[in-house]
Motif scaffolding. Structure first.
Motif, PDB file in Angstrom:
ATOM      1  N   TYR A  55      15.920 -11.490  -8.741  1.00  0.00           N
ATOM      2  CA  TYR A  55      15.374 -10.739  -9.884  1.00  0.00           C
ATOM      3  C   TYR A  55      14.191  -9.864  -9.451  1.00  0.00           C
ATOM      4  CZ  TYR A  55      17.952 -13.738 -13.208  1.00  0.00           C
ATOM      5  OH  TYR A  55      18.914 -14.407 -13.920  1.00  0.00           O
ATOM      6  N   SER A 119       3.596 -18.065 -12.699  1.00  0.00           N
ATOM      7  CA  SER A 119       4.806 -17.290 -12.985  1.00  0.00           C
ATOM      8  C   SER A 119       4.380 -16.003 -13.668  1.00  0.00           C
ATOM      9  CB  SER A 119       5.730 -18.067 -13.923  1.00  0.00           C
ATOM     10  OG  SER A 119       5.136 -18.146 -15.215  1.00  0.00           O
ATOM     11  N   GLY A 120       5.344 -15.096 -13.773  1.00  0.00           N
ATOM     12  CA  GLY A 120       5.042 -13.820 -14.407  1.00  0.00           C
ATOM     13  C   GLY A 120       4.597 -13.997 -15.847  1.00  0.00           C
ATOM     14  N   ALA A 121       5.385 -14.765 -16.603  1.00  0.00           N
ATOM     15  CA  ALA A 121       5.065 -14.945 -18.026  1.00  0.00           C
ATOM     16  C   ALA A 121       3.681 -15.554 -18.180  1.00  0.00           C
ATOM     17  CB  ALA A 121       6.111 -15.829 -18.689  1.00  0.00           C
ATOM     18  N   VAL A 124       1.104 -12.909 -17.701  1.00  0.00           N
ATOM     19  CA  VAL A 124       1.069 -12.069 -18.911  1.00  0.00           C
ATOM     20  C   VAL A 124       0.270 -12.786 -19.995  1.00  0.00           C
ATOM     21  CG1 VAL A 124       2.492 -11.170 -20.804  1.00  0.00           C
ATOM     22  CG2 VAL A 124       3.207 -10.806 -18.430  1.00  0.00           C
ATOM     23  N   PHE A 212      10.128  -5.972 -21.364  1.00  0.00           N
ATOM     24  CA  PHE A 212      10.272  -7.418 -21.118  1.00  0.00           C
ATOM     25  C   PHE A 212       9.020  -7.914 -20.410  1.00  0.00           C
ATOM     26  CE2 PHE A 212      11.412 -11.203 -18.777  1.00  0.00           C
ATOM     27  CZ  PHE A 212      12.158 -11.917 -19.705  1.00  0.00           C
ATOM     28  N   HIS A 213       8.435  -8.986 -20.965  1.00  0.00           N
ATOM     29  CA  HIS A 213       7.199  -9.491 -20.368  1.00  0.00           C
ATOM     30  C   HIS A 213       7.199 -11.003 -20.197  1.00  0.00           C
ATOM     31  CE1 HIS A 213       5.630  -5.457 -20.678  1.00  0.00           C
ATOM     32  NE2 HIS A 213       6.042  -5.424 -21.927  1.00  0.00           N
ATOM     33  N   GLY A 214       8.360 -11.640 -20.325  1.00  0.00           N
ATOM     34  CA  GLY A 214       8.425 -13.071 -20.106  1.00  0.00           C
ATOM     35  C   GLY A 214       8.998 -13.798 -21.299  1.00  0.00           C
ATOM     36  N   GLU A 287       5.526  -1.728 -18.967  1.00  0.00           N
ATOM     37  CA  GLU A 287       6.090  -1.749 -17.611  1.00  0.00           C
ATOM     38  C   GLU A 287       6.228  -0.296 -17.137  1.00  0.00           C
ATOM     39  OE1 GLU A 287       9.903  -4.439 -17.447  1.00  0.00           O
ATOM     40  OE2 GLU A 287       9.418  -3.983 -19.507  1.00  0.00           O
ATOM     41  N   GLU A 292      14.229  -5.652 -16.930  1.00  0.00           N
ATOM     42  CA  GLU A 292      15.209  -6.452 -17.660  1.00  0.00           C
ATOM     43  C   GLU A 292      15.845  -5.659 -18.791  1.00  0.00           C
ATOM     44  OE1 GLU A 292      16.387  -9.761 -20.475  1.00  0.00           O
ATOM     45  OE2 GLU A 292      15.254  -7.928 -20.795  1.00  0.00           O
ATOM     46  N   LYS A 349       6.532 -12.373  -9.026  1.00  0.00           N
ATOM     47  CA  LYS A 349       7.726 -12.132  -8.207  1.00  0.00           C
ATOM     48  C   LYS A 349       7.413 -12.048  -6.700  1.00  0.00           C
ATOM     49  CE  LYS A 349      10.553 -10.164 -11.923  1.00  0.00           C
ATOM     50  NZ  LYS A 349      11.737 -10.878 -12.250  1.00  0.00           N
ATOM     51  N   ARG A 491      21.868  -3.952 -11.920  1.00  0.00           N
ATOM     52  CA  ARG A 491      20.592  -3.739 -11.254  1.00  0.00           C
ATOM     53  C   ARG A 491      20.742  -3.910  -9.745  1.00  0.00           C
ATOM     54  NH1 ARG A 491      17.317  -8.435 -14.149  1.00  0.00           N
ATOM     55  NH2 ARG A 491      15.679  -8.149 -12.620  1.00  0.00           N
TER      56      ARG A 491
END
Ligand code: F0G
Length: 525
Positions: A55, A119-121, A124, A212-214, A287, A292, A349, A491
């Motif tokens: 991803y 993690s990304g979320a 955020v 998309f942010h999580g 973004e 996503e 990521k 993708r």
């Protein structure tokens, strides 16, 4: 446990079924560079070229030897992985390194403070919380001033130095009120009721449609896909979305959310009621390239509008570089390529080099509240294993005067040429090719009216994108996915190690898929 439950699929069994129905139920046993290996029927390893790239978390590929060496050394040296609430010079070095790079790309010297996450979320949500703390403290400062102003006015009225303005009395008064003190009480009761209502309102976040942010309880509410959001809408933050190509609508959206407290001023012996604006918009999330949501680049012009609107309403911008950032598009910040400047940046990521799970949130000094450090923490964030790995990742990006950035741009351009040529050759099948650097998407046209009944049937299920990926995997040993919220778009986010040979393999495979979709007798099952 009885033997039946030992055999049962207990780790997300429904998902396993979905993978199987799309032909994506492969298990990988080894991974190196851009290649994953699965076992064939006679146990031999079958190499699969990986264009999904975790991803977008594998800019340096699977098990990159330099990063593996770094991880191995850390373990051999018995570094303290978890020594929370102690000094951590490695994390500081990482924060300084992030600052050096961000300063270079933005042409600024303002410090950005770093908060680490897993993690990304989570990064955020750290930004969401930090922005909310700043907002709440600003609102509190206004509320405190109002309380002081009311006390000051109360004394002035009581001492006969001021009288309540007629319009204030007319607005809040209930007859009879014989004295100025009574009048003042009635007015301040009205003010208190109004202000309590305003102070009880939850803040709002601004975001773009398709973003998309999580998927944690806060961040999922800032991710546009309603399927992800709506079951959990009662749990957390709320956002207003504007179309990604109409960012000017942010202004009117923010205006609809205006928050106003009532205050009093004493002037010339008269107590008047005045309005004080309070911030209700917590932050704007963006973004630089939506991942996503279907690989959509934010244009320079739209970035400028976002910047201007947010400056005008004093709304901090959280630039989500989790997928597009860290070199993937040819610069450390994909946003710097379009002139967008963030108050906050979030990274995850590839920051962990494909081995560690780590994330970081940067916030510029002008928006920072040091109190946040005492309010927010995580057992695993800022640990002694992932921070040196992240530092190694930054060193690899910056080595040889940014060779990695140039490589991402060059390899991305080569992949893009192949995808563009496919679109040119199959204009009835391929709708669009989008993206930048090693973050590319190819969108298929809707196939619900395809020449082939078999293709039409799959298209009707809404899973065509996944089924096409199953086809690519089974027939061509190529792995990729649709972008989950825009399933007609595949993708492509391989690592910097992408070879011309791998591009050629993808080219052949996608041309086969396009041929099948165009063929009245084609079948992708
Ligand atoms: N922000 C962006 C831009 C992302 O692409 C993702 C994840 C997240 C935040 C959340 O990060 O998964 O570490 O919590 N994107 C994945 C995707 C799921 O499909 O591209 P996370």
């Amino acid at each position: 446990m009885n033997s039946e439950s030992v055999q049962a699929e207990l780790a997300e069994p429904y998902l396993a079924g979905v993978l199987s129905s799309a032909g994506l139920d492969a298990e990988y046993v080894r991974a190196e560079g851009n290649t994953l290996y699965r076992r064939g029927p006679d146990e031999q390893e079958i190499p699969v070229i990986d264009f999904a790239g975790g991803y977008g978390s594998l800019l340096f590929g699977h098990n990159n030897p330099e990063i593996v060496d770094c991880a191995r050394r850390l373990l051999d040296d018995r570094v303290p992985v978890h020594a929370q609430f102690s000094l951590h010079s490695g994390a500081n070095e990482l924060a300084r390194s992030l600052n050096r790079i961000v300063h270079r790309e933005l042409g600024t010297t303002e410090p950005y403070f770093a908060i680490f996450a897993n993690s990304g979320a989570e990064a955020v949500e750290a930004a969401m919380k930090c922005a909310e703390l700043d907002r709440v403290l600003k609102v509190k400062a206004v509320a405190d001033e109002i309380a002081a102003n009311i006390e000051h006015a109360r004394s002035a009225v009581h001492d006969g130095l001021a009288e309540v303005a007629d319009d204030a009395w007319a607005r809040f008064g209930h007859a009879p009120a014989n004295t100025q003190d009574d009048r003042f009480d009635a007015v301040t009761h009205g003010i208190a009721a109004h202000n309590a209502g305003q102070l009880a309102r939850p803040p709002v976040f601004l975001a773009l449609e398709g973003g998309f942010h999580g998927k944690l309880v806060g961040s999922v509410q800032l991710s546009h896909n309603e399927d992800y959001r709506s079951p959990f809408a009662a749990l957390a933050a709320s956002a207003r979305f504007v179309p990604r190509d109409r960012p000017e609508m942010l202004k009117q959206t923010a205006d609809q959310e205006r928050g106003v407290l009532l205050d009093v001023v004493v002037h010339g012996g008269v107590v008047r009621v005045v309005e004080r604006e309070i911030p209700m918009v917590c932050a704007m999330l963006v973004e630089p390239i939506q991942g996503e949501g279907g690989i959509h680049e934010l244009s320079r012009a739209d970035a400028e509008v976002i910047q201007q609107v947010c400056a005008a309403i004093d709304c901090p911008i959280v630039v989500d570089e989790i997928q597009a950032g860290l070199g993937r598009t040819g610069a450390f910040l994909a946003s710097s390529q379009i002139g967008l400047r963030g108050d906050y940046y979030v990274f995850a990521k590839s920051l962990g080099g494909g081995i560690a799970k780590t994330a970081a949130m940067l916030v510029r000094e002008g928006r920072y509240r040091r109190e946040f450090e005492m309010l927010h923490s995580s057992t695993f964030a800022k640990d002694g294993f992932s921070t040196p790995i992240a530092l190694k990742v930054l060193a690899m990006l910056e080595a040889e005067e940014g060779k990695a950035y140039r490589l991402a741009e060059e390899r991305g351009a080569a992949l893009r040429r192949a995808l563009d040529a496919i679109q040119a050759d199959f204009p009835d099948v391929v709708k669009d090719v989008r993206g930048r650097g090693l973050m590319l998407g190819l969108e298929f046209r809707d196939q619900s009216a395809a020449a082939s009944p078999a293709v039409r049937e799959v298209a009707a299920t809404g899973f065509l994108g996944y089924v096409l990926c199953g086809y690519l995997l089974r027939r061509h040993d190529i792995r990729t996915f649709p972008t989950a919220s825009a399933v007609h778009t595949l993708r492509f986010e391989p690592s910097l190690l992408l070879t011309d040979g791998e591009i050629h393999r993808l080219d052949t495979a996608l041309r086969d898929v396009c041929g099948v979709l165009a063929d009245p007798a084609g079948t992708v099952a």
